[in-house]
Design an enzyme around this catalytic site. Structure first.
Site, PDB file in Angstrom:
ATOM      1  N   CYS A 167       5.517  -7.155   7.990  1.00 35.44           N
ATOM      2  CA  CYS A 167       6.558  -6.779   8.837  1.00 35.44           C
ATOM      3  C   CYS A 167       6.751  -7.538  10.054  1.00 35.44           C
ATOM      4  CB  CYS A 167       6.109  -5.311   9.405  1.00 35.44           C
ATOM      5  SG  CYS A 167       7.032  -4.456  10.514  1.00 35.44           S
TER       6      CYS A 167
ATOM      7  N   CYS B 260      -0.342  -2.175  15.755  1.00 39.35           N
ATOM      8  CA  CYS B 260      -0.240  -1.883  14.407  1.00 39.35           C
ATOM      9  C   CYS B 260      -0.971  -2.992  13.486  1.00 39.35           C
ATOM     10  CB  CYS B 260       1.351  -1.768  14.079  1.00 39.35           C
ATOM     11  SG  CYS B 260       1.727  -1.612  12.494  1.00 39.35           S
TER      12      CYS B 260
ATOM     13  N   CYS C 196       4.782  -4.735  16.665  1.00 34.11           N
ATOM     14  CA  CYS C 196       4.205  -3.720  17.433  1.00 34.11           C
ATOM     15  C   CYS C 196       2.711  -4.000  17.732  1.00 34.11           C
ATOM     16  CB  CYS C 196       4.289  -2.076  16.937  1.00 34.11           C
ATOM     17  SG  CYS C 196       6.137  -1.826  16.565  1.00 34.11           S
TER      18      CYS C 196
ATOM     19  N   CYS D  76      -1.877   1.986   8.600  1.00 32.44           N
ATOM     20  CA  CYS D  76      -0.757   1.070   7.834  1.00 32.44           C
ATOM     21  C   CYS D  76      -1.255  -0.225   7.702  1.00 32.44           C
ATOM     22  CB  CYS D  76       0.590   1.151   8.521  1.00 32.44           C
ATOM     23  SG  CYS D  76       0.857   2.922   8.976  1.00 32.44           S
TER      24      CYS D  76
ATOM     25  N   CYS E 239       3.316   8.217   1.202  1.00 39.13           N
ATOM     26  CA  CYS E 239       3.368   7.505   2.388  1.00 39.13           C
ATOM     27  C   CYS E 239       3.791   5.956   1.719  1.00 39.13           C
ATOM     28  CB  CYS E 239       2.616   7.372   3.493  1.00 39.13           C
ATOM     29  SG  CYS E 239       3.106   5.861   4.649  1.00 39.13           S
TER      30      CYS E 239
ATOM     31  N   GLU F  49       0.681  -1.026  -0.123  1.00 37.78           N
ATOM     32  CA  GLU F  49      -0.104  -0.021  -0.052  1.00 37.78           C
ATOM     33  C   GLU F  49       1.034   1.106   0.084  1.00 37.78           C
ATOM     34  OE1 GLU F  49      -2.507  -0.057   3.447  1.00 37.78           O
ATOM     35  OE2 GLU F  49      -3.037  -2.076   3.190  1.00 37.78           O
TER      36      GLU F  49
HETATM   37  N1  SAH Z   1       8.341   0.572  10.730  1.00 38.39           N
HETATM   38  C1  SAH Z   1       8.379   1.909  10.837  1.00 38.39           C
HETATM   39  C2  SAH Z   1       7.598   2.612   9.889  1.00 38.39           C
HETATM   40  C3  SAH Z   1       6.456   2.057   9.440  1.00 38.39           C
HETATM   41  S1  SAH Z   1       5.200   2.603  10.727  1.00 38.39           S
HETATM   42  C4  SAH Z   1       8.424   2.595  12.235  1.00 38.39           C
HETATM   43  O1  SAH Z   1       7.796   1.850  13.173  1.00 38.39           O
HETATM   44  O2  SAH Z   1       8.451   3.635  12.428  1.00 38.39           O
HETATM   45  C5  SAH Z   1       4.988   4.423  10.757  1.00 38.39           C
HETATM   46  C6  SAH Z   1       4.420   4.822  11.858  1.00 38.39           C
HETATM   47  O3  SAH Z   1       2.808   4.771  12.046  1.00 38.39           O
HETATM   48  C7  SAH Z   1       5.130   4.427  13.126  1.00 38.39           C
HETATM   49  O4  SAH Z   1       5.179   5.515  14.074  1.00 38.39           O
HETATM   50  C8  SAH Z   1       3.845   3.552  13.688  1.00 38.39           C
HETATM   51  O5  SAH Z   1       4.197   2.950  15.108  1.00 38.39           O
HETATM   52  C9  SAH Z   1       2.523   4.062  13.364  1.00 38.39           C
HETATM   53  N2  SAH Z   1       1.415   3.429  13.278  1.00 38.39           N
HETATM   54  C10 SAH Z   1       1.366   1.993  13.329  1.00 38.39           C
HETATM   55  N3  SAH Z   1      -0.058   1.630  13.380  1.00 38.39           N
HETATM   56  C11 SAH Z   1      -0.603   2.775  13.660  1.00 38.39           C
HETATM   57  C12 SAH Z   1      -2.130   3.095  13.847  1.00 38.39           C
HETATM   58  N4  SAH Z   1      -2.992   2.032  13.624  1.00 38.39           N
HETATM   59  N5  SAH Z   1      -2.376   4.380  14.055  1.00 38.39           N
HETATM   60  C13 SAH Z   1      -1.470   5.198  13.926  1.00 38.39           C
HETATM   61  N6  SAH Z   1      -0.232   5.228  14.001  1.00 38.39           N
HETATM   62  C14 SAH Z   1       0.062   3.952  13.590  1.00 38.39           C
END
Ligand code: SAH
Length: 347
Positions: free
Chosen positions: A110, A117, A114, A334, A103, A90
């Site tokens: 991944c 996420c 986390c 994401c 983006c 995406e």
């Molecule tokens: N892996 C990298 C980049 C991808 S995630 C990282 O962790 O930075 C990009 C950002 O979106 C990160 O700060 C992540 O924690 C955040 N993110 C993930 N899921 C999310 C959600 N459901 N709502 C808002 N931000 C989210």
């Protein structure tokens, strides 16, 4: 077949030399890819037929195709791409007053795990090539060309951990940054990491103009261990030392991303800990509204609580911004659209 987008400016000149052509051929090809933005080698009309045939034997241009698109009422557009092996990734195009920002995803799935996420719902299948990242940008730019509009900013914040695919991400950034091509300014390119420390050192030593963002989301190890497994490998004190190294060596400001999760990391105590953690650093905090993900139980804070948290940081002299929510009415978190599509495919 390999994509011509895999090659940065210098590499494409080398490719021309390897074919026994003049270096200038490489320059011409780069112009066709990034200035005229053709998707067919046959359209490179100032190359001889023979040159084009040779290229076509080994290369294609765009390895992605747009298979779904969701447009939000605020102008945000979410794209779902299918890659040559059938994998989905995406990208999201967001409209700001300072320009248009895309983006991009850096991996298929991944592995960082986390807890909040949507990306991690599907484990990493593979890294994206640098050409597949370039293709996300070019596919969207090609649509914008029809309206004479231009992508001005890139954030590597889609699915995947960019520092778990470091070489390809850096090659991608060099390609889209090059002033003989798209020319997206280094200061308009942001790479976001969950905190893979050895690559933060490598990034610092690369001395680029790209911005660095760190996904922090918790101000102490106990909570960060729960939310982000990467913290067990690289705990906060180790992460912060790498961050200090980066800011000192590059004299650059960096961003800490902090999603406000209701009842999890949003208390006064958390704000105080966060202020203490980053006190004195050349950094600011970007508070992010949480895009709720069905499969996880987390909830976003309300506006008042976000403002309260913001004030607490401001009072402690921390520079802080609240990120505007984009695409609230589409699957903008994401990995959400992709996860949904993959599910449909399995049914
Ligand atoms: N892996 C990298 C980049 C991808 S995630 C990282 O962790 O930075 C990009 C950002 O979106 C990160 O700060 C992540 O924690 C955040 N993110 C993930 N899921 C999310 C959600 N459901 N709502 C808002 N931000 C989210």
């Amino acid at each position: 077949m390999q994509s011509l987008y895999d090659f940065n400016y210098e590499q494409i000149q080398q490719l021309a030399l390897d074919y026994g052509w003049k270096k200038f051929r490489g320059h011409q090809i780069f112009q066709w890819l990034y200035r005229k933005r053709v998707f067919q080698i046959d359209e490179m009309s100032d190359l001889s037929l023979d040159t084009r045939e040779k290229l076509k034997e080994s290369f294609i241009i765009n390895p992605c195709k747009i298979v779904d698109k969701q447009v939000s009422s605020d102008g945000t557009v979410k794209y779902l791409f299918e890659l040559s092996d059938g994998a989905y990734v995406e990208s999201v195009l967001m409209i700001y007053d300072y320009g248009k920002s895309i983006c991009v995803s850096s991996q298929v799935g991944c592995n960082m795990g986390c807890d909040f996420c949507a990306s991690g719902l599907l484990k990493k299948r593979r890294d994206l090539t640098s050409g597949e990242m370039v293709a996300q940008v070019l596919s969207v730019q090609k649509e914008l060309d029809e309206k004479n509009e231009r992508i001005s900013h890139i954030v590597v914040m889609g699915t995947g951990e960019p520092f778990d695919n470091y070489e390809n991400v850096m090659n991608f950034a060099a390609t889209v940054n090059h002033d003989r091509g798209l020319g997206i300014g280094g200061r308009h390119i942001t790479i976001s990491t969950c905190g893979i420390v050895p690559k933060i050192y490598a990034f610092a030593q690369a001395h680029t103009q790209y911005n660095l963002a760190i996904s922090l989301h918790a101000p102490n190890n106990e909570l960060r261990n729960q939310l982000m497994p990467v913290n067990k490998a690289y705990p906060l004190e180790v992460l912060m030392e790498a961050v200090r190294y980066y800011t000192t060596l590059n004299n650059r400001r960096l961003t800490f991303e902090y999603i406000l999760l209701r009842g999890v990391n949003d208390s006064d105590e958390h704000a105080a800990q966060l202020a203490k953690l980053i006190h004195g650093l050349n950094a600011y905090v970007n508070l992010i509204p949480y895009n709720e993900v069905d499969e996880h139980g987390y909830r976003s804070v309300d506006v008042q609580s976000a403002m309260k948290f913001y004030d607490k940081l401001m009072k402690r002299n921390i520079r802080v911004t609240i990120r505007k929510e984009h695409g609230g009415d589409i699957d903008a978190a994401c990995g959400q659209l992709r996860a949904k599509k993959e599910k449909q495919r399995m049914e």
